[in-house]
Design an enzyme around this catalytic site. Sequence first.
Site, PDB file in Angstrom:
ATOM      1  N   LYS A 146     -14.663  -5.371   5.372  1.00 49.73           N
ATOM      2  CA  LYS A 146     -14.144  -6.135   4.231  1.00 49.73           C
ATOM      3  C   LYS A 146     -15.067  -7.277   3.847  1.00 49.73           C
ATOM      4  O   LYS A 146     -15.899  -7.729   4.634  1.00 49.73           O
ATOM      5  CB  LYS A 146     -12.758  -6.690   4.572  1.00 49.73           C
ATOM      6  CG  LYS A 146     -12.767  -7.593   5.801  1.00 49.73           C
ATOM      7  CD  LYS A 146     -11.407  -8.248   6.020  1.00 49.73           C
ATOM      8  CE  LYS A 146     -11.457  -9.198   7.200  1.00 49.73           C
ATOM      9  NZ  LYS A 146     -10.274 -10.025   7.359  1.00 49.73           N
ATOM     10  N   HIS A 193      -5.010  -1.135  -5.598  1.00 50.50           N
ATOM     11  CA  HIS A 193      -5.605  -0.062  -4.804  1.00 50.50           C
ATOM     12  C   HIS A 193      -6.464   0.774  -5.715  1.00 50.50           C
ATOM     13  O   HIS A 193      -6.012   1.171  -6.788  1.00 50.50           O
ATOM     14  CB  HIS A 193      -4.513   0.769  -4.137  1.00 50.50           C
ATOM     15  CG  HIS A 193      -3.730  -0.025  -3.127  1.00 50.50           C
ATOM     16  ND1 HIS A 193      -2.606  -0.740  -3.478  1.00 50.50           N
ATOM     17  CD2 HIS A 193      -3.949  -0.254  -1.815  1.00 50.50           C
ATOM     18  CE1 HIS A 193      -2.159  -1.374  -2.402  1.00 50.50           C
ATOM     19  NE2 HIS A 193      -2.945  -1.112  -1.383  1.00 50.50           N
ATOM     20  N   ARG A 233       7.529 -10.983   4.939  1.00 49.88           N
ATOM     21  CA  ARG A 233       7.027 -10.898   6.306  1.00 49.88           C
ATOM     22  C   ARG A 233       7.721 -11.954   7.132  1.00 49.88           C
ATOM     23  O   ARG A 233       7.809 -13.120   6.720  1.00 49.88           O
ATOM     24  CB  ARG A 233       5.515 -11.156   6.349  1.00 49.88           C
ATOM     25  CG  ARG A 233       4.744 -10.103   5.602  1.00 49.88           C
ATOM     26  CD  ARG A 233       3.260 -10.377   5.656  1.00 49.88           C
ATOM     27  NE  ARG A 233       2.552  -9.416   4.833  1.00 49.88           N
ATOM     28  CZ  ARG A 233       1.242  -9.431   4.631  1.00 49.88           C
ATOM     29  NH1 ARG A 233       0.503 -10.376   5.200  1.00 49.88           N
ATOM     30  NH2 ARG A 233       0.663  -8.524   3.871  1.00 49.88           N
ATOM     31  N   HIS A 256      -8.458  -1.591  -0.983  1.00 49.41           N
ATOM     32  CA  HIS A 256      -7.471  -2.512  -1.525  1.00 49.41           C
ATOM     33  C   HIS A 256      -8.062  -3.901  -1.558  1.00 49.41           C
ATOM     34  O   HIS A 256      -8.924  -4.249  -0.783  1.00 49.41           O
ATOM     35  CB  HIS A 256      -6.080  -2.478  -0.899  1.00 49.41           C
ATOM     36  CG  HIS A 256      -6.005  -2.235   0.560  1.00 49.41           C
ATOM     37  ND1 HIS A 256      -4.836  -1.883   1.162  1.00 49.41           N
ATOM     38  CD2 HIS A 256      -6.921  -2.287   1.518  1.00 49.41           C
ATOM     39  CE1 HIS A 256      -5.056  -1.734   2.446  1.00 49.41           C
ATOM     40  NE2 HIS A 256      -6.298  -1.971   2.690  1.00 49.41           N
ATOM     41  N   ASP A 258      -2.090  -7.478  -5.781  1.00 42.93           N
ATOM     42  CA  ASP A 258      -2.693  -6.349  -5.088  1.00 42.93           C
ATOM     43  C   ASP A 258      -3.290  -5.339  -6.058  1.00 42.93           C
ATOM     44  O   ASP A 258      -2.904  -5.290  -7.220  1.00 42.93           O
ATOM     45  CB  ASP A 258      -1.577  -5.652  -4.310  1.00 42.93           C
ATOM     46  CG  ASP A 258      -1.998  -5.321  -2.896  1.00 42.93           C
ATOM     47  OD1 ASP A 258      -3.207  -5.179  -2.666  1.00 42.93           O
ATOM     48  OD2 ASP A 258      -1.113  -5.203  -2.043  1.00 42.93           O
ATOM     49  N   CYS A 317       0.798  -1.231   0.000  1.00 40.87           N
ATOM     50  CA  CYS A 317       0.000   0.000   0.000  1.00 40.87           C
ATOM     51  C   CYS A 317       0.833   1.285   0.000  1.00 40.87           C
ATOM     52  O   CYS A 317       0.531   2.183  -0.783  1.00 40.87           O
ATOM     53  CB  CYS A 317      -1.005   0.038   1.148  1.00 40.87           C
ATOM     54  SG  CYS A 317      -1.021  -1.382   2.191  1.00 40.87           S
ATOM     55  N   GLN A 329       1.765 -10.568  -3.714  1.00 38.18           N
ATOM     56  CA  GLN A 329       0.330 -10.309  -3.636  1.00 38.18           C
ATOM     57  C   GLN A 329      -0.158  -9.759  -4.962  1.00 38.18           C
ATOM     58  O   GLN A 329       0.492  -8.911  -5.559  1.00 38.18           O
ATOM     59  CB  GLN A 329       0.047  -9.285  -2.540  1.00 38.18           C
ATOM     60  CG  GLN A 329       0.280  -9.823  -1.147  1.00 38.18           C
ATOM     61  CD  GLN A 329      -0.158  -8.820  -0.106  1.00 38.18           C
ATOM     62  OE1 GLN A 329       0.308  -7.685  -0.109  1.00 38.18           O
ATOM     63  NE2 GLN A 329      -1.037  -9.230   0.784  1.00 38.18           N
TER      64      GLN A 329
END
Length: 587
Positions: A416, A337, A315, A462, A335, A286, A333
Site C-alpha cells: 500500500k 474499489h 467498529r 481499494h 471508499d 469491501c 469511509q
Amino acid sequence: MGEVALTTDASPVIFADEKEAEVYRHTSSHILAQAVKRLFPGVKLGIGPAIKDGFYYDFSYHDSFVPEDLEKIESEMARIIEEDLPMVRREMEREEALAFFAGLGEVFKVELIRDLPADVAISVYHTGEFADLCAGPHLSSTGKVRAVKLLSLAGAYWRGSEKNPMLQRIYGTSFLHRKQLDEYLHRLEEAKKRDHRKLGRELDLFSLHDEGPGFPLLHPRGMIVRNELESFWREEHRLAGYQEIKTPVILNRALWERSGHWDHYRENMYFTRIDEQDFAVKPMNCPGSMLVYKDKIHSYRDLPIRLAELGLVHRHELSGALHGLMRVRAFTQDDAHIFMLPSQIKEETAKIIDLIDRLYQVFGFDYHVELSTRPEKAMGSPEMWETATRALQEVLLERGMPFAINEGEGAFYGPKIDFHLRDSIGRTWQCGTIQLDFQMPEKFDLFYVGEDGQKHRPAVIHRVIFGSVERFFAVLIEHYAGAFPLWLAPLQAIVLPVAERHHAYAARVLATLLEAGVRAEADLRSEKVGYKIREAELRKVPYMLVVGDKEAETGQVAVRRRRTGDAGAFSLASFIGRVKEEIASRS
RNA sequence: GCUCACGUAGCUCAGUCGGUAGAGCACAUCCUUGGUAAGGAUGAGGUCACCGGUUCAAUCCCGGUCGUGAGCUCCA
C-alpha cells in the site's frame, strides 16, 4: 481497509539533526530518572528513551505520582543540571552488570540485561550518584541540558504488554534554548485552542453524548460542512470516472465468513439476529462492493470499473481509544474499489494519486507518501507481491514523488501507499491510502472474461482519500481553527442592521442573498452593531454586512471580512457576484 | 480493555473539613435604536453522572457502574 493512524509531527527543526535531538533528550531522560530517584527512594526504573518531541521515563513506585510531583521533580532536575555532573560511560561484563543492578534492586534493568544478545557490550552511564543501563551516547555532562519541561503523567505497561505490570510514565521535553521550549509550549497551546472537540461545541457543529460513546451526532451546521465536503468529493469522483454505489449496513453471516472478517475481525464487529439468522453490521465496505461486481459478468473491455461508496461502517473500538470525531465507532469511509486488469495497476494507481492530489490541494494540505511492503504473514505468492510492489514504486518514481519505504508494513493482503498530510500548524495526519488487495478477488472468486474467452482474475485496489469523513472533518476543523473557507462555512454571510429602522432593508438584502444561494442570516436583535460583530466574529462568519442609513439609501452593503475588518461598501449585486465566485473557486 | 485523574446550570468553573449549592457567559422579559469585537435592569435555570453502602443527615466519605481526559494496548 485499515483504520488510519494518528501521527503527529510537530517538531520544529531546531536540532542540527535527529541524532543530536535524540542524544540531548536521552540525556534529559537520565536527569529525570536521577531526580525521581533522589525524591522517591525505592522507585524502580523502567526504560527512558528519547521520543519525537521529547522523552519519557517509566517508573515503578508504590504510590501514584500526582501532577504536583512533576514540579518538584523539575526543580530537582534543575539542580542536577546546575551540578553539571559529568556523564561517565563504563562497560561491564554481563555478570558484573547483573550483579550491579540486582544490588540496586533494579529488577527491570536485570530483565533487560538478561535479554541483551550475548555479544553486545553492556554499558552503564554514571552521573554523580546515579547509574543507568544505557547504550548511549550522551552529552558530556548534565549541565549541557538547558531548557527542560515535564509535560504529563500516564500509565504504561512494562515492555508494552498488558500482561506485564503497569508503570508510571513521565513525559517531558527539552530544547537547546529556553526560547525554543517556549515556542514548543506555545504550539501545544495553539493545538489545544484548535481542538476540534472544543471548536465543535463552540461552533455548534456536532456533539457527543453518554448515550452513544463513539457515536457522534452531527448538528445542522456540521451537516452543512459535511454535505459540502461530500458534494465536492462526488463532483471530483464523477470527473475521474467513478460510479457511486451504496451497500447495506447489515449483511448476513455467510458473507462475512466468506470475506474472512468473521474469523479475523469479529472482535471489532457488531452483530444482530434477524429471523433466526446471524447478521453483522459492516466494519468495512469491501464485501458489499464485491457483491456489486459479481452481480454480472464483466468483459475485459469493461475494465477498469471504479465503484465508489461513502460507506457507513461500525467498529467496536476499545473504549479507551475513543477521541472526539478522530476515533469513533461509527464512521463513513470515502471508499472505492477499482476492478481492473493486472496490466492496469500502474495507470490506475497514477490516476488515484492525481485525484488525491487534487482533493488535498483544495484544502491547502501538503503531504508526503510512504510505501509499505510485504509483511511476514502475507497472502499471495512472492512473485505477485514483487510485481505489485514494483508497480506502486514505479508510479511514485515516475512522478518524481519522494517516498519512504516501510519494509514489512504492508497489509497482509497487499502492498500500500499511505498519504500523510500536513496541517496549518505542522502536524501530520494519515488520511489517504491506496491498497492492492490479492485476497478479495480470491475469496469472492471474481473474474472477468478475457480476449481469449476464458475467465481471468481481476486485480483490485481499494483506496480512501479522506479516510473517514468524520475524521477528515475533525482535521479540517483543527487545520482552519474553525474558520472555514467560504465554500465550507456553515454560515457565509450575516446581515447586521444598525438600528430597527433598517430591518426592512436588511430583510431585502437577506432575501437576495438566499436567492443567490448564499447561506445567510440577518441579526435583528436589539443590540449594538459592535455586539453583533463580536458575536459573528466568534462564530467565524466569513462576511458581515452592516446596513444602516447610507446603505439603505444607495442599495449597498458595508462589507466586513472575518478577522481582517472593514472592507468598504459594495453594491449588493457586486458583493453577491464576488461571493459566488469565491464559493465556486473553493478558495 | 488496562493505569491514573476527572464528572456541580447549555458552556467555563468555584464551593461545601457531611446539614440538599454559587459566579461569569449563554438564555428569557423589559428599557435602550446605538456605525465595525461585550449598553443596562430584572428573571428563569441544578435529584451536584447513575446505583448501592456508612451516617440522624451524603453533592461531599466508601464501593460499584457509566462517561470523559491523558497515556498504554489494539487496529483487515
